[in-house]
Design a protein around this motif. Sequence first.
Motif, PDB file in Angstrom:
ATOM      1  N   TRP A  63      76.181  56.347  84.322  1.00 31.17           N
ATOM      2  CA  TRP A  63      75.301  57.300  83.639  1.00 31.17           C
ATOM      3  C   TRP A  63      76.102  58.233  82.729  1.00 31.17           C
ATOM      4  CZ3 TRP A  63      70.368  56.428  83.288  1.00 31.17           C
ATOM      5  CH2 TRP A  63      69.685  55.770  84.306  1.00 31.17           C
ATOM      6  N   GLY A  64      77.229  58.710  83.210  1.00 28.58           N
ATOM      7  CA  GLY A  64      78.049  59.630  82.426  1.00 28.58           C
ATOM      8  C   GLY A  64      78.546  59.005  81.136  1.00 28.58           C
ATOM      9  N   ALA A  65      78.946  57.734  81.206  1.00 32.92           N
ATOM     10  CA  ALA A  65      79.428  57.045  80.008  1.00 32.92           C
ATOM     11  C   ALA A  65      78.305  56.853  78.992  1.00 32.92           C
ATOM     12  CB  ALA A  65      80.036  55.698  80.393  1.00 32.92           C
ATOM     13  N   GLY A  66      77.137  56.445  79.478  1.00 31.29           N
ATOM     14  CA  GLY A  66      76.006  56.252  78.574  1.00 31.29           C
ATOM     15  C   GLY A  66      75.581  57.546  77.902  1.00 31.29           C
ATOM     16  N   ILE A  67      75.443  58.603  78.705  1.00 30.89           N
ATOM     17  CA  ILE A  67      75.010  59.902  78.176  1.00 30.89           C
ATOM     18  C   ILE A  67      76.083  60.499  77.268  1.00 30.89           C
ATOM     19  CG2 ILE A  67      74.401  62.273  78.810  1.00 30.89           C
ATOM     20  CD1 ILE A  67      73.226  61.050  81.438  1.00 30.89           C
ATOM     21  N   GLY A  68      77.345  60.414  77.698  1.00 34.96           N
ATOM     22  CA  GLY A  68      78.440  60.959  76.887  1.00 34.96           C
ATOM     23  C   GLY A  68      78.533  60.289  75.541  1.00 34.96           C
ATOM     24  N   ASN A  69      78.359  58.962  75.498  1.00 33.13           N
ATOM     25  CA  ASN A  69      78.413  58.243  74.231  1.00 33.13           C
ATOM     26  C   ASN A  69      77.264  58.661  73.320  1.00 33.13           C
ATOM     27  OD1 ASN A  69      79.668  55.763  72.745  1.00 33.13           O
ATOM     28  ND2 ASN A  69      77.477  55.435  72.643  1.00 33.13           N
ATOM     29  N   GLY A  77      77.686  62.932  64.243  1.00 36.94           N
ATOM     30  CA  GLY A  77      77.017  62.516  63.019  1.00 36.94           C
ATOM     31  C   GLY A  77      76.811  61.026  62.878  1.00 36.94           C
ATOM     32  N   THR A  78      76.862  60.285  63.990  1.00 36.62           N
ATOM     33  CA  THR A  78      76.674  58.828  63.912  1.00 36.62           C
ATOM     34  C   THR A  78      75.481  58.362  64.751  1.00 36.62           C
ATOM     35  OG1 THR A  78      78.283  58.527  65.719  1.00 36.62           O
ATOM     36  CG2 THR A  78      79.112  58.344  63.460  1.00 36.62           C
ATOM     37  N   LEU A  79      74.534  59.268  64.992  1.00 38.20           N
ATOM     38  CA  LEU A  79      73.352  58.921  65.786  1.00 38.20           C
ATOM     39  C   LEU A  79      72.402  58.071  64.945  1.00 38.20           C
ATOM     40  CD1 LEU A  79      71.986  59.425  68.566  1.00 38.20           C
ATOM     41  CD2 LEU A  79      70.733  61.297  67.471  1.00 38.20           C
ATOM     42  N   THR A  80      72.163  56.844  65.385  1.00 35.82           N
ATOM     43  CA  THR A  80      71.255  55.915  64.712  1.00 35.82           C
ATOM     44  C   THR A  80      70.434  55.200  65.770  1.00 35.82           C
ATOM     45  OG1 THR A  80      72.778  54.029  64.823  1.00 35.82           O
ATOM     46  CG2 THR A  80      73.015  55.513  62.921  1.00 35.82           C
ATOM     47  N   ALA A  81      69.576  54.305  65.344  1.00 38.70           N
ATOM     48  CA  ALA A  81      68.812  53.495  66.295  1.00 38.70           C
ATOM     49  C   ALA A  81      69.750  52.660  67.159  1.00 38.70           C
ATOM     50  CB  ALA A  81      67.839  52.596  65.545  1.00 38.70           C
ATOM     51  N   GLY A  82      70.902  52.306  66.586  1.00 32.29           N
ATOM     52  CA  GLY A  82      71.884  51.529  67.340  1.00 32.29           C
ATOM     53  C   GLY A  82      72.480  52.284  68.501  1.00 32.29           C
ATOM     54  N   SER A  83      72.339  53.614  68.502  1.00 31.93           N
ATOM     55  CA  SER A  83      72.866  54.426  69.604  1.00 31.93           C
ATOM     56  C   SER A  83      72.166  54.121  70.923  1.00 31.93           C
ATOM     57  CB  SER A  83      72.726  55.915  69.264  1.00 31.93           C
ATOM     58  OG  SER A  83      73.486  56.250  68.120  1.00 31.93           O
ATOM     59  N   ILE A  84      70.943  53.608  70.834  1.00 34.10           N
ATOM     60  CA  ILE A  84      70.228  53.204  72.058  1.00 34.10           C
ATOM     61  C   ILE A  84      71.012  52.109  72.766  1.00 34.10           C
ATOM     62  CG2 ILE A  84      68.109  52.172  72.962  1.00 34.10           C
ATOM     63  CD1 ILE A  84      66.666  53.373  70.508  1.00 34.10           C
ATOM     64  N   PHE A  85      71.469  51.132  71.995  1.00 31.67           N
ATOM     65  CA  PHE A  85      72.239  50.040  72.575  1.00 31.67           C
ATOM     66  C   PHE A  85      73.654  50.495  72.910  1.00 31.67           C
ATOM     67  CE2 PHE A  85      68.808  48.056  70.244  1.00 31.67           C
ATOM     68  CZ  PHE A  85      68.336  47.135  71.173  1.00 31.67           C
ATOM     69  N   GLY A  86      74.132  51.522  72.194  1.00 32.70           N
ATOM     70  CA  GLY A  86      75.408  52.125  72.567  1.00 32.70           C
ATOM     71  C   GLY A  86      75.325  52.747  73.941  1.00 32.70           C
ATOM     72  N   PHE A  91      76.888  52.319  79.412  1.00 29.06           N
ATOM     73  CA  PHE A  91      76.428  52.331  80.802  1.00 29.06           C
ATOM     74  C   PHE A  91      76.994  51.121  81.540  1.00 29.06           C
ATOM     75  CE2 PHE A  91      73.659  51.201  84.260  1.00 29.06           C
ATOM     76  CZ  PHE A  91      73.222  52.398  84.820  1.00 29.06           C
ATOM     77  N   PHE A  92      76.898  49.959  80.907  1.00 37.47           N
ATOM     78  CA  PHE A  92      77.419  48.727  81.509  1.00 37.47           C
ATOM     79  C   PHE A  92      78.915  48.828  81.747  1.00 37.47           C
ATOM     80  CE2 PHE A  92      79.336  44.514  81.153  1.00 37.47           C
ATOM     81  CZ  PHE A  92      78.598  43.785  82.073  1.00 37.47           C
ATOM     82  N   SER A  93      79.641  49.401  80.784  1.00 34.91           N
ATOM     83  CA  SER A  93      81.090  49.541  80.919  1.00 34.91           C
ATOM     84  C   SER A  93      81.456  50.394  82.126  1.00 34.91           C
ATOM     85  CB  SER A  93      81.662  50.163  79.639  1.00 34.91           C
ATOM     86  OG  SER A  93      83.066  50.236  79.696  1.00 34.91           O
TER      87      SER A  93
END
Length: 290
Positions: A63-69, A77-86, A91-93
Amino acid sequence: MKEVFTMWKDPRMVALTAVIAAVYMTALIPFKGFVIVPGFTEIRPANVLPVALSLMFGPATAWGAGIGNLFSDAFGGTLTAGSIFGFVGNFFSGYIGYKLWGRLGWLSSGEKPTMRSVKQLGEFVVISFVAAAGTAAIIAWGLELLGLFPFSVFATIILVNDFLAAAVIGPPLLYLLYPRIERAGLLYTGMMDHNDHPITATRDQRYAAVGLSTVSVAWLIVGIGIGVAVQGVPFGVGGAGIEAGTGGSVVQITIGAIAFSLLVGFSILSGGWSPRLRRSTGRERIGRSG
């Protein structure tokens, strides 16, 4: 996979999640200027944290990795729709490390991840590669699904970025931190209630670990192969050589949907990890149980 949700009942695990998210975000943001693909990714030595911390803090790291990313994208300044998959990829990592450690058959050391033996180092490198492969495949598939970039472009970049950071920096980090975290009583296995872990046979846990590893690596290889052979993307090409808006391959999207579903299925099969320590030939080893 139950522990990913039941951990939220424990205030200590929630606090760990917040701390990991803050540390990960803080470690990511300074490197936003070292761009690989403008607006999408950059050099990320902080990618060592999800895999290494996973072995100490378990689901709190996921959870921390997903939320932190996600927050690093927002503040960097790199928040895009792709951030969902980020979010999902990171999270998987942070999830795969504690799911695989001690469950990879002859590749496993059977020891705690203190990085004080060659077998431990070997096991950690294998897990780092699986984590990098799965993370790369998930994020690359997401960008393909959004029609942004062909799978093979980001899969290659993320694989190298994540694997090198984890494999090189991870062992010394665990060497220094694991014994101290253990003495402080902060390992997730000592904080979470045993009942918050699903009861799963050891055999099923091992099958799940092999399944998670196989699907992650196979998805990456097949996806890159299709990118090179079918989509005509030169192997190893950087994002600068491909224009945004060139994704959307139906084949890649379909294969990705199947592979992602398999990852979820094997995650459910994997159950929880509740180690008991015993002394054997002078070393502390991990006894795996339900």
